[in-house]
Structure formats: structure tokens, C-alpha cells
Design a protein around this motif. Structure first.
Motif, PDB file in Angstrom:
ATOM      1  N   ARG A  10      11.314 -20.799 -31.814  1.00  0.00           N
ATOM      2  CA  ARG A  10      12.090 -19.704 -32.383  1.00  0.00           C
ATOM      3  C   ARG A  10      11.184 -18.563 -32.863  1.00  0.00           C
ATOM      4  O   ARG A  10      11.594 -17.405 -32.908  1.00  0.00           O
ATOM      5  CB  ARG A  10      12.929 -20.243 -33.543  1.00  0.00           C
ATOM      6  CG  ARG A  10      14.003 -19.332 -34.037  1.00  0.00           C
ATOM      7  CD  ARG A  10      14.792 -19.989 -35.148  1.00  0.00           C
ATOM      8  NE  ARG A  10      15.474 -21.193 -34.676  1.00  0.00           N
ATOM      9  CZ  ARG A  10      16.024 -22.094 -35.472  1.00  0.00           C
ATOM     10  NH1 ARG A  10      15.947 -21.946 -36.787  1.00  0.00           N
ATOM     11  NH2 ARG A  10      16.630 -23.140 -34.972  1.00  0.00           N
ATOM     12  N   ASN A  23      20.397 -19.033 -30.830  1.00  0.00           N
ATOM     13  CA  ASN A  23      19.181 -19.566 -30.206  1.00  0.00           C
ATOM     14  C   ASN A  23      19.509 -20.611 -29.147  1.00  0.00           C
ATOM     15  O   ASN A  23      18.851 -20.679 -28.102  1.00  0.00           O
ATOM     16  CB  ASN A  23      18.267 -20.163 -31.279  1.00  0.00           C
ATOM     17  CG  ASN A  23      17.686 -19.098 -32.197  1.00  0.00           C
ATOM     18  OD1 ASN A  23      17.434 -17.984 -31.767  1.00  0.00           O
ATOM     19  ND2 ASN A  23      17.491 -19.437 -33.462  1.00  0.00           N
ATOM     20  N   LEU A  49      14.299 -24.164 -43.625  1.00  0.00           N
ATOM     21  CA  LEU A  49      13.610 -25.332 -43.095  1.00  0.00           C
ATOM     22  C   LEU A  49      12.855 -26.038 -44.219  1.00  0.00           C
ATOM     23  O   LEU A  49      12.512 -25.418 -45.229  1.00  0.00           O
ATOM     24  CB  LEU A  49      12.600 -24.925 -42.005  1.00  0.00           C
ATOM     25  CG  LEU A  49      13.124 -24.112 -40.815  1.00  0.00           C
ATOM     26  CD1 LEU A  49      11.944 -23.650 -39.950  1.00  0.00           C
ATOM     27  CD2 LEU A  49      14.100 -24.922 -39.988  1.00  0.00           C
ATOM     28  N   GLU A  82      17.034 -18.582 -41.553  1.00  0.00           N
ATOM     29  CA  GLU A  82      17.018 -20.032 -41.369  1.00  0.00           C
ATOM     30  C   GLU A  82      16.314 -20.702 -42.549  1.00  0.00           C
ATOM     31  O   GLU A  82      15.356 -20.149 -43.115  1.00  0.00           O
ATOM     32  CB  GLU A  82      16.297 -20.401 -40.071  1.00  0.00           C
ATOM     33  CG  GLU A  82      17.162 -20.263 -38.832  1.00  0.00           C
ATOM     34  CD  GLU A  82      18.274 -21.279 -38.804  1.00  0.00           C
ATOM     35  OE1 GLU A  82      18.044 -22.458 -39.142  1.00  0.00           O
ATOM     36  OE2 GLU A  82      19.402 -20.893 -38.437  1.00  0.00           O
ATOM     37  N   ASN A 116       9.248 -28.653 -36.188  1.00  0.00           N
ATOM     38  CA  ASN A 116      10.364 -28.244 -35.324  1.00  0.00           C
ATOM     39  C   ASN A 116      10.544 -26.736 -35.403  1.00  0.00           C
ATOM     40  O   ASN A 116       9.938 -26.064 -36.237  1.00  0.00           O
ATOM     41  CB  ASN A 116      11.664 -28.954 -35.733  1.00  0.00           C
ATOM     42  CG  ASN A 116      12.069 -28.650 -37.161  1.00  0.00           C
ATOM     43  OD1 ASN A 116      12.529 -27.553 -37.486  1.00  0.00           O
ATOM     44  ND2 ASN A 116      11.878 -29.634 -38.052  1.00  0.00           N
ATOM     45  N   SER A 117      11.386 -26.189 -34.519  1.00  0.00           N
ATOM     46  CA  SER A 117      11.758 -24.762 -34.510  1.00  0.00           C
ATOM     47  C   SER A 117      10.606 -23.832 -34.155  1.00  0.00           C
ATOM     48  O   SER A 117      10.707 -22.618 -34.360  1.00  0.00           O
ATOM     49  CB  SER A 117      12.353 -24.343 -35.867  1.00  0.00           C
ATOM     50  OG  SER A 117      13.443 -25.159 -36.215  1.00  0.00           O
ATOM     51  N   SER A 148      21.456 -20.255 -35.315  1.00  0.00           N
ATOM     52  CA  SER A 148      21.155 -21.454 -34.534  1.00  0.00           C
ATOM     53  C   SER A 148      21.951 -21.449 -33.237  1.00  0.00           C
ATOM     54  O   SER A 148      21.427 -21.791 -32.166  1.00  0.00           O
ATOM     55  CB  SER A 148      21.470 -22.720 -35.344  1.00  0.00           C
ATOM     56  OG  SER A 148      20.672 -22.782 -36.497  1.00  0.00           O
TER      57      SER A 148
END
Length: 465
Positions: free
Chosen positions: A303, A154, A278, A276, A299-300, A151
Motif C-alpha cells: 500500500r 486497495n 495498523l 488506515e 503487512n500492508s 481498504s
């Protein structure tokens, strides 16, 4: 002179009266006890002991999923050599210049990109922001949450990308002005994220994807870059217009029906690419006799904007608690009595009940409670009370006749050298172990010792460890 006669003396020996030696007697008793104990230990059944420890069980299934987004391939409006104002995965507003087309290649000095990166990296404002991000990360870092490193990566990448895009736009504008060529610039029609790969799957939706879309052997992706020659109507860039995105994973019939019966509407997802984790909304899709799981994220997206396929793990169970062998768990029946009938008596604060005997007399009887059952009831051992026993409610004339039973799952705790039943609440399981709830009033605690094979002993039996 007269001679004297010798007198003979007769000495009789008397037997001494032996006194009892208490020390020898005690030694003999202890020795005999030890001999019997050793014989019983050697000839008796061996009891395996398990030390209860905290643990967890994770159940997950791995899949290769197909990404579906709200995106489109934006076509070039003319022929020419393309140069981009923006970096890949940049967020842009409607009306922002994305690319320029020229009739000839622009002469770009080799140092241009390096200067752009250097000027952005050395910008005091950019440096200060990144330094703050790193400091904040260091202060809150935990080893068990290592994925937070990705994170941070990123976040720093996004900060640098914004700076690079701004510098890139300035450099390209200067280059166009100095080239003297006829160059046309083209802006995006709406807000979104710019990407420079196209694969022909941009128009896929949950309704239009097919089984063939999961065949990666036939998959092709085209990367777009500066100085490429393109023709009118061919893809110039890809524009993603929503943060919402989905991953479709193929499921076998059994798994799909099981998840549907369990009414699973959300699931924890671990993405292999960067580890990650989620949360996604989950639903089952059925197409042409095949089943698919639909994972919806909000979200994300940025990425994974460059990816069409992702390897994901669906974490269906992730429970922590006390880890015990399945072989330790047994079932026992207990009598259920109202909580109001439990009192204390005698010279102690131990739990007990008032029992009325056949003569009508009432006396206090100590009991052990093994569970606080529902609706104000408790479970007591069948060894403490018998069926048909009449209990008298304290400070009342109300009575209750013992008879109702309840079956509890539990294990035999041997901390005290004998088997004591302890109730367990099972949270999840795998092939060999259960995860049970920690902190139950009548349950187990960390580091307790239990019998590994629960069926090998009975309640109150002395256990040699």
C-alpha cells in the motif's frame, strides 16, 4: 287605661371561641419551609452539577517517518529504450519478464493502453469478483469504520492491477513481435513487488540510516516509465522482496525515555495518507546522541510501496468509558473489614455487621459498602463504624477489631438529592477529564449526576441542583 312601661333588654356580646384551622397551619409550615429553602439556596454556595456521559480520550503524537524495506534497485543489463511488461506495484514470481530493451523506440498505438484497460475491466470474471467485494463491503459497512473504504479501494485496485498486468504483458509481446526490432527481455531474479521509482535509499537499513536521511529538502526521487532511454548499469526498476517493513520516527529524549520506562513494545499507528490504522512492534533506537522510534510492520507494505516518507500518528492511549471532570474526583478514607463479617439482619436484606458493645451484648448494625477491596475485604464508611469497634463473625465466635483503613478515589453522586460517595477507577486522563471504568459494582453509570467540584460538598450533604 293604664299605660305600660317599656322593658329594656340588655344583650351581652360573648367572645366566640376560635377553633384551630389545621389547613392554615399546614400551609404556614410549608410556606415557611419554602421561604427558608429559597433563602438558603440564594445565600448558600452554588453547586455545579455534571451529567456523566460515555466518552473517550485519545493521546497521540504525530511524526514524519522514514520507510525502510527489504528492497534493491535492479540495474539495466544493456543500453536502450525501456518498456515494461508489468504495472507498478505488481507482485511477480522469479523468472517473470519485467522489462524489454530495444535499440529504437517501439511505436505504441494510442489505443493500446485503453484497449488493455477496457478488456480487463469488461472481463466477466474480473467484474464478478469486484461485484462480490463491493456487496460484501456494503453488508458489513459501519459509519464509525469509514477507513474501511480505503481498504476496499486497495482491494479493487489490486484486482484490476493483476488483470491489467496480464493484458499489458500480452500487448507488449505482440508489439515486440510486430516491430521487427532487435528486442531483449529481462526477467526478475526472485519473487517480489515491482516498483518504478528509485531514490538511492534502497540500501538503507536500521543500522545504516542517519539523521540526514530525514532532511526532505535534499530528497530526490526518479520515476521510471515506458520509452525512457537508459544506459547499462542505471536503475531499471526497484524490487521489494519482503512484506516486512519499518518506519523510523525521530523522538525527543524525554519521549523516548518515557516510552522506554513504560516498556512499550507495540503501538497503534494511524497513517495520515489513507487514515488506515495498523499495529506495529515498537522499539527505541539510539544513534549519535539522537533517539528514534522503530515501528515494525508485517503487512500492508504494498500500500505504501511508492512512498519513502509517511506522516504517522502514534496512538499511545485510546480509552473509552465514562468521561468526568478532574475537579469532581476526591479522596476519602474508609475502614476495611473482612467480607465474611458482612451479613444481613432485621426485616430487610440490607448489609450490616454484628457489633459487640462494652457490655458484651451483640447487635446488628446496618452499613453501606463502598468497594469490594482485595483479598475478600470490603470498604465501609467511618460514619457506620468507629475505630476499635469489635465485630463478631456471623455463626462464629471469631471477632475483628476495626482499625485498618484504605483511601479511595471517587466522586459525589447526587441523584437522590444528597451527596453519596461513588468509587471510580481511572483508565486515562487529559488536562481536564478522566476516563473512568463503567459498570463497577460500587461505581458510576451513564447519565448519573455528580458534583462538578467534589471539594465543595461533603458526604450525605443535601445538594440543591
Amino acid at each position: 287605661m293604664t299605660s305600660g312601661k317599656k322593658k329594656s333588654i340588655n344583650i351581652k356580646r360573648y367572645k366566640n371561641k376560635r377553633e384551630l384551622n389545621l389547613g392554615i397551619l399546614l400551609f404556614a409550615i410549608v410556606f415557611l419551609y419554602l421561604v427558608v429553602t429559597v433563602i438558603m439556596y440564594l445565600t448558600g454556595d452554588s453547586i455545579s452539577v455534571y451529567e456523566v456521559r460515555e466518552g473517550s480520550i485519545v493521546k497521540d503524537n504525530s511524526y514524519t517517518g522514514l520507510i525502510i524495506r527489504q528492497e534493491s534497485a535492479v540495474m539495466a543489463e544493456a543500453d536502450g529504450y525501456i518498456n515494461y511488461y508489468q504495472n507498478e506495484n505488481s507482485k511477480v514470481r522469479a523468472g517473470t519478464n519485467i522489462y524489454a530493451l530495444s535499440s529504437e523506440k517501439l511505436e505504441v498505438p494510442e489505443s493500446t493502453e485503453q484497449e488493455a484497460a477496457s478488456s480487463a475491466a469488461l472481463n466477466p470474471e474480473i467484474q464478478s469478483g469486484i461485484t462480490f467485494q463491493i456487496q460484501n463491503f456494503n453488508e458489513n459497512y459501519r459509519a464509525e469504520n469509514f477507513s474501511a473504504v480505503y481498504s476496499l479501494k486497495n482491494e479493487i485496485g489490486a484486482s484490476l492491477q493483476t488483470a491489467f498486468s496480464s493484458t499489458r504483458t500480452e500487448k507488449l509481446s505482440t508489439l515486440i513481435a510486430e516491430s521487427g526490432l532487435d528486442v531483449a527481455s529481462y526477467a526478475t531474479p526472485q519473487d517480489g513487488v515491482v516498483a518504478f521509482t528509485v531514490d538511492g535509499y534502497e540500501s538503507l537499513t536500521k543500522d545504516t540510516f542517519t539523521k540526514d536521511n530525514f532532511d526532505r529538502s535534499a530528497y530526490e526521487s526518479t520515476a521510471l516509465s515506458d520509452q525512457m532511454k537508459i544506459t547499462q548499469g542505471s536503475p531499471a526498476y526497484r524490487l521489494i522482496t519482503s512484506e516486512d517493513w519499518s518506519v523510523i520516527v525521530p523522538l525527543d529524549r524525554e519521549t523516548a525515555e518515557s516510552m522506554e520506562n513504560d516498556e512499550i513494545t507495540s503501538v497503534k499507528v494511524r497513517i495520515d495518507k489513507d487514515s488506515e490504522t495498523l499495529w506495529a512492534d515498537f522499539s527505541i533506537l539510539s544513534k549519535d546522541g539522537d533517539y528514534y522510534g522503530c515501528l515494525d510492520f508485517d503487512n500492508s507494505m504494498i500500500r505504501y510501496a511508492e512512498d519513502r516518507y509517511l506522516n504517522v500518528e502514534l496512538i499511545l492511549e485510546d480509552e473509552s468509558g465514562l468521561k468526568i471532570p478532574k475537579s469532581s474526583v476526591v479522596e476519602e478514607k474508609f475502614y476495611v473489614i473482612p467480607q465474611d463479617y458482612v451479613t444481613t439482619g432485621g426485616n430487610s436484606s440490607l448489609d450490616g455487621v454484628m457489633i459487640r458493645d462494652s457490655k458484651g451484648e451483640v447487635e446488628f448494625k446496618q452499613i453501606d459498602i463502598y468497594d469490594g477491596a482485595d483479598e475478600g475485604e470490603v470498604c465501609v464508611s467511618k460514619g457506620d463504624v468507629e475505630e476499635g469497634t469489635v465485630l463478631v463473625k456471623p455463626e462464629s465466635s471469631e471477632t475483628y477489631t476495626v482499625g485498618k483503613t484504605k483511601t479511595l478515589q471517587g466522586v459525589y453522586n447526587i441523584n437522590k438529592g444528597y451527596a453519596v460517595f461513588k468509587k471510580v477507577t481511572i483508565l486515562c486522563e487529559n488536562d481536564e477529564y478522566y476516563i473512568v471504568q463503567e459498570g463497577d459494582s460500587y461505581g458510576l453509570y451513564n447519565y448519573d449526576h455528580i458534583v462538578q467540584n467534589g471539594s465543595s460538598v461533603s458526604a450525605e450533604e443535601v445538594v440543591f441542583q
